[in-house]
Scaffold this motif. Structure first.
Motif: not given
Ligand code: NAD
Length: 499
Positions: A146, A149-150, A176, A204, A232, A281, A384, A412, A451
């Motif tokens: 899962i 977006f970034n 998505e 999804g 979660y 991140c 963040e 991180n 990582f």
């Molecule tokens: P996000 O948590 O909103 O979404 C990540 C994934 O979870 C997506 O596929 C999304 O569809 C799903 N998702 C979103 N809300 C959900 C919910 N309520 N229940 C179940 N699934 C859900 O994150 P984002 O905005 O796409 O990405 C940015 C975040 O990711 C930042 O916090 C960034 O620091 C983090 N990130 C961390 C790393 C790392 O390796 N630690 C790397 C890249 C990004």
């Protein structure tokens, strides 16, 4: 408007749930596509099909699986520009940065070509009289990734490469917000020889994620995204008996010692703070100069560089340092947090709030911001922001600076800029953060290392890519064997040391 699909059994399949999400062009603010959001029934069907396909794939010898990786590397290189264009158009990052996104994922696929070596078990000859003992690494079955977006190419590739090379089938649930590149990658893997059904891309939102977490066939879940969702998914996945690793958000500090090369440190902060509009991140979001002299010298260098940053659409090519953020909601959240910084008394030295780009007035552009005199109780320090906002927190001593990074809930990445070996060594040794840079602002480990963050940036006990990934996506079986000619005694009722 383009209508996207899922990728099931080697082909694009339309969604049937009736639910969709808009995919924007962040530079213009226009909706350019819509992506189906899978229902539980669609997800369960994709998993059942993947489980069937996994049987033959898991039994395929590792060298043949590695050849698929090798072919995929060549094809991704062939399609690099096409992938990067699509990536930039949905994410907003510059074309060069989009290629970097793909490249850092590709390097993990290159690493996976070594699967036959990495999957070798251990063997002990004559562990007892006529007894041999050996271990083997076997695939888990169906696993899920899962992703956020970034990094819409890099992180899906970090998930699918090791999972598939180990002989698993994978359900990939990409973000998505920019789902096209993962679909293109699935097509590439098919062309590279991956059997149908072994990689299913199910688009999804929460419904699809919950269905993954509750599906009994799914053995493991690898997640990357924000910390609340990571927590979660970790809790629900573990409660359902799955192997789970979740990588969350970040607040990466860079400490600048008085002996650092100030020009180098300022350049590093500009790239690491504002590159990709801060949507990384591993971005540096907190600069901690040690001493008033260091702080003033740094600020003096930073301000003109920040004011000279070129913000624009990826189509403007090399003229652009960073592009728009991903959605209007992301922009709103960044500006809301900036306002809290002002309200809570930080000095907004560079104010990007009124940034407008002619011809792109509806795009999700955010001008660069620099705060000085930030304190550790402020929201802009604690949360963040995930945008082009750098906060300077002035420290009096090295101990105060390292203590700050250690006390922050995220762990991180971090960096120190210094010329002093003792300080650098102490920092690397003492800091409670997963990835550390010494005069390197974004210390993302290469594919053959691993990582992962600490504290609220990582949940689970193995990291992404490198040898850890091969452990995460396999389980160990240990066999003790003795053939009839070696059996010298009758029934044995007690444990005892081997003779
Ligand atoms: P996000 O948590 O909103 O979404 C990540 C994934 O979870 C997506 O596929 C999304 O569809 C799903 N998702 C979103 N809300 C959900 C919910 N309520 N229940 C179940 N699934 C859900 O994150 P984002 O905005 O796409 O990405 C940015 C975040 O990711 C930042 O916090 C960034 O620091 C983090 N990130 C961390 C790393 C790392 O390796 N630690 C790397 C890249 C990004």
């Amino acid at each position: 408007m383009e209508e996207l699909s899922h990728w099931i059994d080697g082909k694009r399949v339309a969604g049937t749930s009736g639910r969709f999400a808009d995919v924007y062009n962040p530079a213009t603010g226009d909706v350019q596509a819509r992506v189906p959001l899978a229902s539980k029934a669609e997800l369960d069907d994709a998993v059942a099909r993947a489980a069937q396909a996994q049987i033959a794939w898991g039994a395929t010898n590792p060298q043949k699986r590695a050849r698929v990786m090798m072919a995929a590397v060549a094809l991704i290189n062939r399609d690099m520009d096409k992938l990067a264009e699509k990536l930039s158009s949905e994410h907003g990052k510059t074309f060069v940065d989009a290629k970097g996104d793909i490249q850092r994922g590709l390097e993990v696929i290159e690493y996976c070509i070594g699967a036959p070596q990495l999957l070798k078990g251990e063997f002990t000859d004559s562990a007892g009289p006529g007894i041999d003992m050996y271990s083997m690494r076997q695939p888990l079955g169906v696993v899920a990734g899962i992703t956020p977006f970034n990094f819409p190419a890099m992180i899906p590739l970090w998930k699918m490469g090791p999972a598939l090379a180990c002989g698993n089938a994978m359900i990939l649930k990409p973000s998505e917000r920019d789902p096209s590149v993962p679909l293109m990658l699935a097509e590439i893997f098919k062309e590279a020889g991956l059997p149908d059904g072994v990689l299913q891309v199910v688009n999804g939102d929460k419904d699809a994620v919950d269905a993954i977490l509750d599906n009994e066939t799914v053995q493991a879940v690898g997640f990357v995204g924000s910390t609340p969702i990571a927590q979660y998914i970790y809790a629900r996945g573990c409660a359902n008996g799955k192997r789970v690793q979740c990588f969350g958000g970040a607040k990466n500090h860079m400490i600048i010692m008085p002996d650092a090369d100030m020009d180098q440190a300022a350049d590093a902060l500009i790239g690491a703070g504002y590159g990709a509009a801060g949507e990384r991140c591993m971005a540096i979001s907190v600069a901690v100069p040690v001493g008033e002299g260091t702080s003033d010298a740094l600020r003096e260098r930073l301000v003109p560089k920040i004011e000279a940053l070129k913000v624009g659409p990826w189509t403007a090519g090399d003229d652009v340092d960073y592009g728009p953020v991903v959605t209007a909601a992301a922009k709103e959240n960044i500006l809301r947090l900036v306002q809290t910084g002002v309200d809570q008394g930080a000095e907004l030295v560079v104010d990007g709030r009124d940034f407008k780009l002619q011809g792109y007035e509806n795009g999700f552009f955010v001008g660069p911001h620099l705060f000085d005199h930030v304190t550790t109780d402020m929201d802009i320090y604690r949360q963040e922001i995930f945008g082009p906002v750098l906060s300077m927190v002035r420290a009096k001593t090295y101990d105060e600076a390292i203590g700050m990074a250690m006390d922050h809930e995220y762990g991180n990445g971090t960096a120190i800029f210094t010329r002093d070996g003792d300080t650098a060594r102490d920092f690397a040794h003492r800091i409670n953060i997963g990835m550390v840079g010494i005069n390197v602002p974004i210390p993302v480990p290469l594919a053959y290392h691993t990582f992962g963050g600490w504290k609220k940036s990582g949940f689970g006990d193995l990291n992404q890519h490198g040898p850890d990934a091969f452990k995460f996506y396999t389980r160990t079986k240990t066999v003790t064997s003795r053939w009839p000619s070696g059996i010298k005694e009758g029934a044995a009722f007690n444990f005892k040391a081997m003779d």
